[in-house]
Scaffold this motif. Structure first.
Motif, PDB file in Angstrom:
ATOM      1  N   SER A  85      49.219  37.238  41.875  1.00  0.00           N
ATOM      2  CA  SER A  85      48.245  38.307  42.094  1.00  0.00           C
ATOM      3  C   SER A  85      46.927  37.915  41.434  1.00  0.00           C
ATOM      4  CB  SER A  85      48.747  39.639  41.537  1.00  0.00           C
ATOM      5  OG  SER A  85      48.838  39.584  40.131  1.00  0.00           O
ATOM      6  N   GLY A  86      45.855  38.490  41.927  1.00  0.00           N
ATOM      7  CA  GLY A  86      44.546  38.189  41.374  1.00  0.00           C
ATOM      8  C   GLY A  86      43.586  39.343  41.554  1.00  0.00           C
ATOM      9  N   SER A  87      42.497  39.302  40.797  1.00  0.00           N
ATOM     10  CA  SER A  87      41.486  40.351  40.904  1.00  0.00           C
ATOM     11  C   SER A  87      40.116  39.818  40.513  1.00  0.00           C
ATOM     12  CB  SER A  87      41.835  41.549  40.017  1.00  0.00           C
ATOM     13  OG  SER A  87      41.842  41.164  38.657  1.00  0.00           O
ATOM     14  N   ILE A  88      39.109  40.491  41.028  1.00  0.00           N
ATOM     15  CA  ILE A  88      37.724  40.226  40.642  1.00  0.00           C
ATOM     16  C   ILE A  88      37.149  41.534  40.130  1.00  0.00           C
ATOM     17  CG2 ILE A  88      35.403  39.564  41.404  1.00  0.00           C
ATOM     18  CD1 ILE A  88      36.713  37.893  43.610  1.00  0.00           C
ATOM     19  N   THR A  89      36.522  41.456  38.958  1.00  0.00           N
ATOM     20  CA  THR A  89      35.834  42.606  38.374  1.00  0.00           C
ATOM     21  C   THR A  89      34.471  42.138  37.874  1.00  0.00           C
ATOM     22  OG1 THR A  89      36.700  42.211  36.144  1.00  0.00           O
ATOM     23  CG2 THR A  89      38.020  43.630  37.586  1.00  0.00           C
ATOM     24  N   ILE A  90      33.666  43.093  37.478  1.00  0.00           N
ATOM     25  CA  ILE A  90      32.413  42.764  36.795  1.00  0.00           C
ATOM     26  C   ILE A  90      32.785  42.454  35.347  1.00  0.00           C
ATOM     27  CG2 ILE A  90      30.185  43.670  36.014  1.00  0.00           C
ATOM     28  CD1 ILE A  90      30.170  45.357  38.599  1.00  0.00           C
ATOM     29  N   GLN A  91      32.218  41.413  34.800  1.00  0.00           N
ATOM     30  CA  GLN A  91      32.587  40.966  33.449  1.00  0.00           C
ATOM     31  C   GLN A  91      32.428  42.068  32.408  1.00  0.00           C
ATOM     32  OE1 GLN A  91      30.481  37.405  32.431  1.00  0.00           O
ATOM     33  NE2 GLN A  91      32.162  36.659  31.213  1.00  0.00           N
ATOM     34  N   THR A  92      31.395  42.884  32.521  1.00  0.00           N
ATOM     35  CA  THR A  92      31.159  43.929  31.522  1.00  0.00           C
ATOM     36  C   THR A  92      31.970  45.194  31.773  1.00  0.00           C
ATOM     37  OG1 THR A  92      29.257  44.733  32.782  1.00  0.00           O
ATOM     38  CG2 THR A  92      28.819  43.127  31.008  1.00  0.00           C
ATOM     39  N   ASP A  93      32.671  45.278  32.915  1.00  0.00           N
ATOM     40  CA  ASP A  93      33.481  46.453  33.245  1.00  0.00           C
ATOM     41  C   ASP A  93      34.780  46.005  33.918  1.00  0.00           C
ATOM     42  OD1 ASP A  93      34.457  48.958  33.730  1.00  0.00           O
ATOM     43  OD2 ASP A  93      32.890  49.540  35.167  1.00  0.00           O
ATOM     44  N   PRO A  94      35.688  45.389  33.148  1.00  0.00           N
ATOM     45  CA  PRO A  94      36.897  44.831  33.749  1.00  0.00           C
ATOM     46  C   PRO A  94      37.855  45.865  34.333  1.00  0.00           C
ATOM     47  CG  PRO A  94      36.950  44.574  31.365  1.00  0.00           C
ATOM     48  CD  PRO A  94      35.601  45.125  31.717  1.00  0.00           C
ATOM     49  N   ASP A  95      37.633  47.148  34.084  1.00  0.00           N
ATOM     50  CA  ASP A  95      38.492  48.178  34.667  1.00  0.00           C
ATOM     51  C   ASP A  95      38.046  48.588  36.067  1.00  0.00           C
ATOM     52  OD1 ASP A  95      40.189  48.285  32.444  1.00  0.00           O
ATOM     53  OD2 ASP A  95      38.859  49.698  31.418  1.00  0.00           O
ATOM     54  N   ALA A  96      36.829  48.230  36.452  1.00  0.00           N
ATOM     55  CA  ALA A  96      36.316  48.563  37.781  1.00  0.00           C
ATOM     56  C   ALA A  96      36.672  47.419  38.735  1.00  0.00           C
ATOM     57  CB  ALA A  96      34.813  48.794  37.728  1.00  0.00           C
ATOM     58  N   ILE A  97      37.754  47.584  39.466  1.00  0.00           N
ATOM     59  CA  ILE A  97      38.256  46.542  40.361  1.00  0.00           C
ATOM     60  C   ILE A  97      37.360  46.445  41.599  1.00  0.00           C
ATOM     61  CG2 ILE A  97      40.202  45.798  41.778  1.00  0.00           C
ATOM     62  CD1 ILE A  97      40.880  45.726  38.830  1.00  0.00           C
ATOM     63  N   LEU A  98      36.900  45.234  41.889  1.00  0.00           N
ATOM     64  CA  LEU A  98      36.103  44.985  43.092  1.00  0.00           C
ATOM     65  C   LEU A  98      36.984  44.467  44.226  1.00  0.00           C
ATOM     66  CD1 LEU A  98      33.050  43.179  41.437  1.00  0.00           C
ATOM     67  CD2 LEU A  98      33.304  45.628  41.941  1.00  0.00           C
ATOM     68  N   VAL A  99      37.794  43.461  43.933  1.00  0.00           N
ATOM     69  CA  VAL A  99      38.652  42.817  44.940  1.00  0.00           C
ATOM     70  C   VAL A  99      39.989  42.497  44.290  1.00  0.00           C
ATOM     71  CG1 VAL A  99      38.869  40.867  46.539  1.00  0.00           C
ATOM     72  CG2 VAL A  99      36.593  41.734  45.969  1.00  0.00           C
ATOM     73  N   THR A 100      41.080  42.692  45.044  1.00  0.00           N
ATOM     74  CA  THR A 100      42.391  42.257  44.587  1.00  0.00           C
ATOM     75  C   THR A 100      43.029  41.407  45.689  1.00  0.00           C
ATOM     76  OG1 THR A 100      43.439  44.290  45.394  1.00  0.00           O
ATOM     77  CG2 THR A 100      42.806  44.227  43.058  1.00  0.00           C
ATOM     78  N   ALA A 101      43.991  40.597  45.282  1.00  0.00           N
ATOM     79  CA  ALA A 101      44.698  39.751  46.241  1.00  0.00           C
ATOM     80  C   ALA A 101      46.133  39.547  45.787  1.00  0.00           C
ATOM     81  CB  ALA A 101      44.007  38.403  46.375  1.00  0.00           C
ATOM     82  N   ASP A 102      47.002  39.402  46.768  1.00  0.00           N
ATOM     83  CA  ASP A 102      48.375  38.980  46.541  1.00  0.00           C
ATOM     84  C   ASP A 102      48.588  37.742  47.379  1.00  0.00           C
ATOM     85  OD1 ASP A 102      49.465  41.049  44.803  1.00  0.00           O
ATOM     86  OD2 ASP A 102      49.110  42.392  46.503  1.00  0.00           O
ATOM     87  N   GLY A 103      49.180  36.737  46.784  1.00  0.00           N
ATOM     88  CA  GLY A 103      49.389  35.495  47.510  1.00  0.00           C
ATOM     89  C   GLY A 103      50.796  34.974  47.371  1.00  0.00           C
ATOM     90  N   VAL A 104      51.185  34.200  48.368  1.00  0.00           N
ATOM     91  CA  VAL A 104      52.443  33.464  48.317  1.00  0.00           C
ATOM     92  C   VAL A 104      52.070  31.991  48.407  1.00  0.00           C
ATOM     93  CG1 VAL A 104      54.673  33.027  49.412  1.00  0.00           C
ATOM     94  CG2 VAL A 104      53.687  35.339  49.467  1.00  0.00           C
ATOM     95  N   PHE A 105      52.561  31.229  47.453  1.00  0.00           N
ATOM     96  CA  PHE A 105      52.328  29.787  47.401  1.00  0.00           C
ATOM     97  C   PHE A 105      53.692  29.118  47.507  1.00  0.00           C
ATOM     98  CE2 PHE A 105      48.586  31.682  45.837  1.00  0.00           C
ATOM     99  CZ  PHE A 105      47.547  30.764  45.929  1.00  0.00           C
TER     100      PHE A 105
END
Length: 124
Positions: A85-105
């Motif tokens: 799993s992964g996520s992108i947030t703003i560095q100064t507000d890590p609780d405000a999720i911008l993008v999430t992803a689930d992947g299978v490798f």
């Protein structure tokens, strides 16, 4: 990129070259950032893998010229499958999720890896 107790964290800032909607990052850049860090999280967990699927969820637009925090972690494994799993947030507000992803490798078998990636044959 730094290891954390929970996976890997990376930091970056998207510029105008990465623009999609005016003032915001292109969704493909978010996918590329997460795919790359999620793959590296597999390797950091001891099981290098290749992307089989990547499911993206865009919660909010990703602003340009704003320091971002990208997080990736292996959530489970099943034989050669690695779930991440992964996520992108703003560095100064890590609780405000911008993008999430689930992947299978998938961890390829060693013989197939040598066939697919002959340049990686460091060992004789």
């Amino acid at each position: 990129m730094k290891p954390t107790a929970d996976g890997l964290v990376g930091h970056c800032t998207l510029g105008i070259a990465h623009e999609g909607p005016p003032g915001y990052g292109h969704g493909g850049m978010s996918a590329m950032l997460l795919d790359e860090l999620m793959g590296r999280a597999c390797a950091a967990a001891g099981t290098p893998g290749l992307t089989v699927s990547l499911q993206m969820r865009y919660h909010r637009p990703v602003p340009l010229e704003t320091p971002l925090r990208i997080l990736a972690r292996v959530t489970s494994t099943d034989d050669r499958k690695i779930f991440v799993s992964g996520s992108i947030t703003i560095q100064t507000d890590p609780d405000a999720i911008l993008v999430t992803a689930d992947g299978v490798f998938i961890a390829p078998d060693p013989h197939r890896t040598r066939t697919l990636f002959p340049g990686l044959q460091a060992e004789a």
